[in-house]
Design an enzyme around this catalytic site. Structure first.
Site, short mmCIF file in Angstrom:
data_model
loop_
_atom_site.label_atom_id
_atom_site.label_comp_id
_atom_site.label_asym_id
_atom_site.label_seq_id
_atom_site.Cartn_x
_atom_site.Cartn_y
_atom_site.Cartn_z
N GLN A 179 1.17 18.01 69.20
CA GLN A 179 0.53 18.91 68.36
C GLN A 179 -0.02 20.25 69.28
OE1 GLN A 179 -2.39 16.02 66.90
NE2 GLN A 179 -3.87 17.56 66.91
N GLN A 181 -5.18 20.47 58.04
CA GLN A 181 -4.63 19.33 58.41
C GLN A 181 -4.79 17.90 57.40
OE1 GLN A 181 -5.38 17.42 62.33
NE2 GLN A 181 -6.89 16.10 61.40
N HIS A 190 -17.77 12.51 68.72
CA HIS A 190 -19.12 13.05 68.35
C HIS A 190 -19.58 12.40 67.09
CE1 HIS A 190 -16.87 15.55 65.71
NE2 HIS A 190 -16.23 16.25 66.81
N GLY A 213 -19.38 13.51 64.40
CA GLY A 213 -18.60 13.86 62.97
C GLY A 213 -17.42 12.78 63.07
N HIS A 214 -17.03 12.31 64.38
CA HIS A 214 -15.87 11.09 64.30
C HIS A 214 -16.59 9.99 63.69
CE1 HIS A 214 -14.32 13.80 67.64
NE2 HIS A 214 -13.31 13.58 66.84
N VAL A 261 -19.50 17.15 59.64
CA VAL A 261 -20.90 17.10 60.02
C VAL A 261 -21.18 18.32 60.91
CG1 VAL A 261 -22.18 15.40 61.35
CG2 VAL A 261 -20.41 14.71 59.76
N GLY A 292 -10.36 11.15 70.72
CA GLY A 292 -11.42 10.98 71.77
C GLY A 292 -12.41 11.97 71.62
P1 AMP Z 1 -9.84 15.03 66.18
O1 AMP Z 1 -10.53 13.90 67.35
O2 AMP Z 1 -10.56 16.33 66.77
O3 AMP Z 1 -8.29 15.15 66.11
O4 AMP Z 1 -10.59 14.61 65.02
C1 AMP Z 1 -10.46 13.39 64.40
C2 AMP Z 1 -10.79 13.14 63.10
O5 AMP Z 1 -12.22 13.77 63.02
C3 AMP Z 1 -10.32 14.47 62.02
O6 AMP Z 1 -9.98 13.71 60.89
C4 AMP Z 1 -11.35 15.58 62.25
O7 AMP Z 1 -11.19 16.20 61.01
C5 AMP Z 1 -12.40 14.84 62.05
N1 AMP Z 1 -13.65 15.67 62.47
C6 AMP Z 1 -13.67 16.30 63.70
N2 AMP Z 1 -15.05 17.10 63.61
C7 AMP Z 1 -15.51 16.63 62.68
C8 AMP Z 1 -16.88 17.14 61.85
N3 AMP Z 1 -17.70 17.86 62.57
N4 AMP Z 1 -17.22 16.45 60.73
C9 AMP Z 1 -16.46 15.61 60.27
N5 AMP Z 1 -15.32 14.99 60.49
C10 AMP Z 1 -14.77 15.86 61.79
#
Ligand code: AMP
Length: 282
Positions: free
Chosen positions: A61, A153, A34, A36-37, A176, A31
């Site tokens: 985690q 990861q 942004h 990136g997600h 991103v 959640g």
């Molecule tokens: P998280 O919610 O932080 O666990 O991230 C969920 C997914 O989004 C994971 O696969 C992260 O590696 C990916 N993610 C987080 N930040 C970015 C980013 N800036 N660019 C690309 N993928 C991202």
């Protein structure tokens, strides 16, 4: 966009997709979404008929309870953002759905989980592998998309899928970034304005190392370059620089002669940020 909260709901929806002969791409998140997600969602939508997203702040985690308690969360905003994308279903389970009472099964990549970032966050990658394995089993996607930003990861998940013969493909998606180069992260909202400005030193250090790697520099020279740039930012407390083989994460020495991952982490006013780059010959 359908919102599911139980395993039975997810399975019923997936059965419908499968009956129609549709393929499914999965994006797992915690959640606080942004760009990136959302880029991961767009990659999944490009390759598949259906996109399933999960939003689950995985307690196993987080080493420190305080870190878990501070993790940003805004379900309403996340649902709005996902509604604007080609996402068909979002799975938002309670902790007791993923970890039913009496559960005792864990998944651990025994080597990769306990090196690099895993040394400073004991149990972190075991928690990640365990939750991702459970989510894969619940959803049963054809492919799942993970960000390269969380580089270790991504390698842990690839290893797990290979070792356990899980029938899906794992795609890594390039990081991103904000306009100034800072890797997008849910944690960035916790940075003060000064620390937000200072945090750009991570991507600057990685770009400099990338340039240096193209000149046939050594691991030691890259380490010195990255260390120098981050240490010259007074607001940054460098936590780790790891320069390793891109796929196995094994330590490297000498000239950069293979795909090489540089993983950095630094603290900015109590917020730990990570960034990465893959450099060297492809
Ligand atoms: P998280 O919610 O932080 O666990 O991230 C969920 C997914 O989004 C994971 O696969 C992260 O590696 C990916 N993610 C987080 N930040 C970015 C980013 N800036 N660019 C690309 N993928 C991202």
């Amino acid at each position: 966009m359908q919102i599911c909260r139980t395993v039975a709901e997810v399975r019923a929806t997936l059965a419908g997709y499968r009956e129609a002969g549709e393929t499914v791409g999965l994006v797992t998140t915690m959640g606080a979404l942004h760009e990136g997600h959302l880029t991961l969602m767009r990659n999944a939508a490009r390759d598949h008929d259906r996109v399933v997203a999960t939003i689950f702040v995985n307690p196993t985690q987080f080493g420190q309870k305080a870190d878990l308690a501070h993790y940003p969360s805004d379900d309403g905003r996340d649902i709005d953002l996902l509604s604007g994308e080609k996402v068909d279903m979002v799975f938002m389970p309670e902790v007791s759905v993923i970890y039913p009472e009496g559960d005792e099964t864990i998944v651990e990549t025994t080597r990769m989980a306990n090196m690099l970032h895993g040394l400073v966050r004991p149990g972190h990658f075991r928690g990640v592998a365990t939750v991702v394995a459970r989510l894969f089993n619940i959803v049963g996607p054809d492919a799942a998309y993970f960000g390269e930003k969380d580089y270790q990861q991504l390698q842990v998940i690839k290893r797990m899928v290979q070792d356990l013969h899980m029938p899906l493909k794992i795609h890594g998606v390039p990081t991103v970034r904000e306009a100034d180069g800072l890797a997008m992260s849910s944690r960035n909202v916790r940075l003060s304005a000064e620390d937000r400005a200072a945090a750009v030193c991570l991507s600057k250090a990685l770009s400099a190392a990338d340039k240096l790697a193209r000149t046939g520099a050594t691991v030691m020279a890259l380490d010195g370059e990255v260390r120098g740039i981050i240490n010259s930012e007074p607001r940054a407390t460098l936590r780790a620089i790891d320069i390793v083989a891109a796929e196995t994460l094994a330590p490297l020495e000498g000239r950069i002669a293979q795909p090489t991952a540089i993983m950095v982490s630094a603290d900015f006013g109590g917020v730990l940020l990570i960034d990465q780059a893959v450099v060297g010959p492809a």
